[in-house]
Design an enzyme around this catalytic site. Structure first.
Site, PDB file in Angstrom:
ATOM      1  N   TYR A  48      39.039  35.675  38.319  1.00 60.26           N
ATOM      2  CA  TYR A  48      38.808  34.688  37.309  1.00 60.26           C
ATOM      3  C   TYR A  48      37.273  34.364  37.129  1.00 60.26           C
ATOM      4  O   TYR A  48      36.920  33.437  38.018  1.00 60.26           O
ATOM      5  CB  TYR A  48      39.532  33.298  37.132  1.00 60.26           C
ATOM      6  CG  TYR A  48      39.511  32.398  36.149  1.00 60.26           C
ATOM      7  CD1 TYR A  48      39.051  32.729  34.968  1.00 60.26           C
ATOM      8  CD2 TYR A  48      40.360  31.326  36.345  1.00 60.26           C
ATOM      9  CE1 TYR A  48      38.999  31.767  34.093  1.00 60.26           C
ATOM     10  CE2 TYR A  48      40.218  30.396  35.427  1.00 60.26           C
ATOM     11  CZ  TYR A  48      39.559  30.472  33.989  1.00 60.26           C
ATOM     12  OH  TYR A  48      39.438  29.663  33.138  1.00 60.26           O
TER      13      TYR A  48
ATOM     14  N   LYS B  31      39.746  38.162  34.433  1.00 62.99           N
ATOM     15  CA  LYS B  31      39.640  37.318  33.218  1.00 62.99           C
ATOM     16  C   LYS B  31      38.253  36.967  33.041  1.00 62.99           C
ATOM     17  O   LYS B  31      37.772  36.313  33.945  1.00 62.99           O
ATOM     18  CB  LYS B  31      40.501  35.990  33.512  1.00 62.99           C
ATOM     19  CG  LYS B  31      40.647  35.055  32.569  1.00 62.99           C
ATOM     20  CD  LYS B  31      41.271  33.815  32.811  1.00 62.99           C
ATOM     21  CE  LYS B  31      41.391  32.727  31.583  1.00 62.99           C
ATOM     22  NZ  LYS B  31      40.263  32.345  30.997  1.00 62.99           N
TER      23      LYS B  31
END
Length: 274
Positions: A142, A172
């Site tokens: 992330y 992400k």
């Protein structure tokens, strides 16, 4: 909900529903799931991330939320991705083990952001120690440097990452550095990594350079509209796709002024609307 194919399309970054006295309202998660599926046509969720203010919750709360999303999402959602990042490595490892035990589809980890990793090797070492606690669960990094301050380029991070984290599946990518994203996509076509964009108001730009989909807060309530944008882009009908992207931008322009300055420092403000 074990993923059988590359993660694509929209993923709702879920809000943490709260009662007026600041307790997590687990009782509405089943309604939340039904709403996403039936009203927004979104069947993937990202739990305990930034939108859900997971880093403001304690370990017990994060586990409860993850458990309830996996339980209520069974046979309704395609994937429940649980963010297990934390400032404490043992906490992050504990959350990873828990996510694996409850049957989460995947886990994701943010870079530690107080004592920050200063180079690729330090960051990979942290990620690897978390991923190894859930060795059969797909793993996502992330990347959100505006909040973490960790600006190690993802292009650099991905070089040889499978050797360290065999379960690595993608990123992400919540940053506006589209050059970095483009280089990631261009250099890793063979790996079939999933690149999911996290800046909702710029999704169309990310799609143009090859993003596979998106993880974001607006897909909780603009899922259908954004799906129409994805469909327009695929035709391709760029004029129509731009129309939907501009609508998202107008909406966020309004919401940011009203909500985010209040909420982003206090998870207790997320009182359920169900």
């Amino acid at each position: 909900m074990t993923p059988r194919k590359k993660l694509q399309g929209l993923v709702a970054a879920t809000i943490t529903p709260m009662t007026p006295d600041g307790q997590i309202n687990l009782s509405v998660i089943h309604q939340y799931v039904d709403y996403l599926v039936s009203e927004q046509n979104v069947k993937n969720v990202f739990v305990n991330g930034t939108t859900g203010e997971g880093l403001s919750l304690n370990i017990r709360e994060r586990k409860q939320l993850a458990e309830e999303w996996v339980r209520q999402g069974k046979d309704k959602l395609d994937q429940v991705i649980v963010h297990v990042g934390a400032l404490s490595l043992p906490d992050s490892q504990e959350l990873a083990r828990h996510a694996a035990a409850i049957g989460a589809s995947a886990i994701a980890v943010i870079a530690p952001f107080f004592f920050k990793p200063t180079n690729k090797d330090e960051l990979i070492a942290f990620l690897q120690k978390v991923a190894s606690e859930a060795p059969a669960v797909p793993f996502y990094y992330y990347h959100i440097p505006p909040l973490t301050g960790v600006k190690i380029r993802v292009e650099e991070l991905l070089d040889g990452i499978k050797e360290w984290i065999p379960t690595f599946q993608g990123v992400k990518f919540s940053d506006t550095d589209l050059l970095d994203l483009a280089q990631c996509i261009n250099k890793n076509e063979r790996e079939q990594f999933a690149f999911l964009y996290g800046v909702d108001e710029q999704l169309l730009s990310a799609l143009a350079i090859g993003a596979d989909g998106a993880v974001g807060s607006t897909y909780n309530y603009l899922g259908r509209k954004t799906t129409l944008m994805l469909q327009a882009f695929a035709k391709p009908d760029l004029a129509l796709a731009r129309k939907y992207q501009f609508l998202t931008g107008e909406f966020l322009n309004f919401v940011i002024k009203l909500v985010f300055p209040v909420c982003k420092y206090d998870h207790l403000c997320l009182v359920t609307l169900f």
